[in-house]
Design an enzyme around this catalytic site. Sequence first.
Site, mmCIF file in Angstrom:
data_model
loop_
_atom_site.group_PDB
_atom_site.id
_atom_site.type_symbol
_atom_site.label_atom_id
_atom_site.label_comp_id
_atom_site.label_asym_id
_atom_site.label_seq_id
_atom_site.Cartn_x
_atom_site.Cartn_y
_atom_site.Cartn_z
ATOM 1 C CB SER A 158 -0.963 -0.092 1.187
ATOM 2 O OG SER A 158 -2.021 0.971 1.156
ATOM 3 C CG ASP A 235 -7.516 -3.277 -2.080
ATOM 4 O OD1 ASP A 235 -8.107 -2.555 -1.347
ATOM 5 O OD2 ASP A 235 -6.075 -3.185 -2.354
ATOM 6 C CG HIS A 267 -5.659 -2.627 1.176
ATOM 7 N ND1 HIS A 267 -5.226 -2.328 -0.140
ATOM 8 C CD2 HIS A 267 -4.861 -1.792 2.204
ATOM 9 C CE1 HIS A 267 -4.185 -1.288 0.004
ATOM 10 N NE2 HIS A 267 -3.980 -1.068 1.285
#
Length: 289
Positions: A158, A235, A267
């Site tokens: 991320s 996600d 995620h």
Amino acid sequence: MLNIPRFGRMALKQVSSSKSFGGFQKVFEHDSVELKCKMKFGVYLPPKAETAKCPVLYFLSGLTCTEQNFITKSGFQQAASEHGLIVIAPDTSPRGCNIKGEDDSWDFGTGAGFYVDATEDPWKTNYRMYSYVTKELPQLVNANFPVDPQRTSIFGHSMGGHGALICTLKNPGKYKSVSAFAPICNPVLCVWSKKAFAAFLGPDQNKWQAYDATHLVKSYTGPQLDILIDQGKADEFYNELHPENFIAACTEKKIPVVFRSQEGYDHGYYFIATFIADHIRHHAKYLNA
């Protein structure tokens, strides 16, 4: 038994040590020169590190994380042990700097350094995560652990996937390989990073592009890259990540990207744990070549 390393005035303090897959998962604390605060980082030392210098792989974590999330949730230690890789997991921001507003929201300040060097007050004194990750921490690691500095790679998740991509693109040849889990690929378009970039780097969006992988790759002229990206199809943050923009820019530059869209994965760390062995193997192919 592994000795606790020392590094002159920048002495490392061992916080914890646990045996894992024949090696040791450790956490150290030190006084950071770049960030002007105490910082912790995780170090996994595989069994091979007892007798030989090993390649080193850096993992950059995402928003709200500390050095603990990756080392406790991803299960990377088994693959790192098998491939003989030392794995370093730094924190994601300075801690306890007493800057007004740094603890007000989850996506900015503490736990959200975005791997940039801030140029704006009051952030520029402490929020220098880019220099910390690319300069200070590697110097500390190279001086204190049995690593081969010529065999270094990087990956992340991320915000940390963004960090891994920009560190690679801004330092051609420094890293043998790069990969990412659900990276923020085009941060000038992402709501979290726009907020951080405006505060850290100022209102001029041209300056933001210096920390945007999609923009950086367009002018990349370094050694050939082989980029691996895993992205969960379920996600919940996908609309902020913009991997399609990065892939398009790489395609234009003829830079190979293996982009794997994983059905049903979100995620979080169950996603990372599922595919972590593939990423370790991707890096080992280059680090152990």
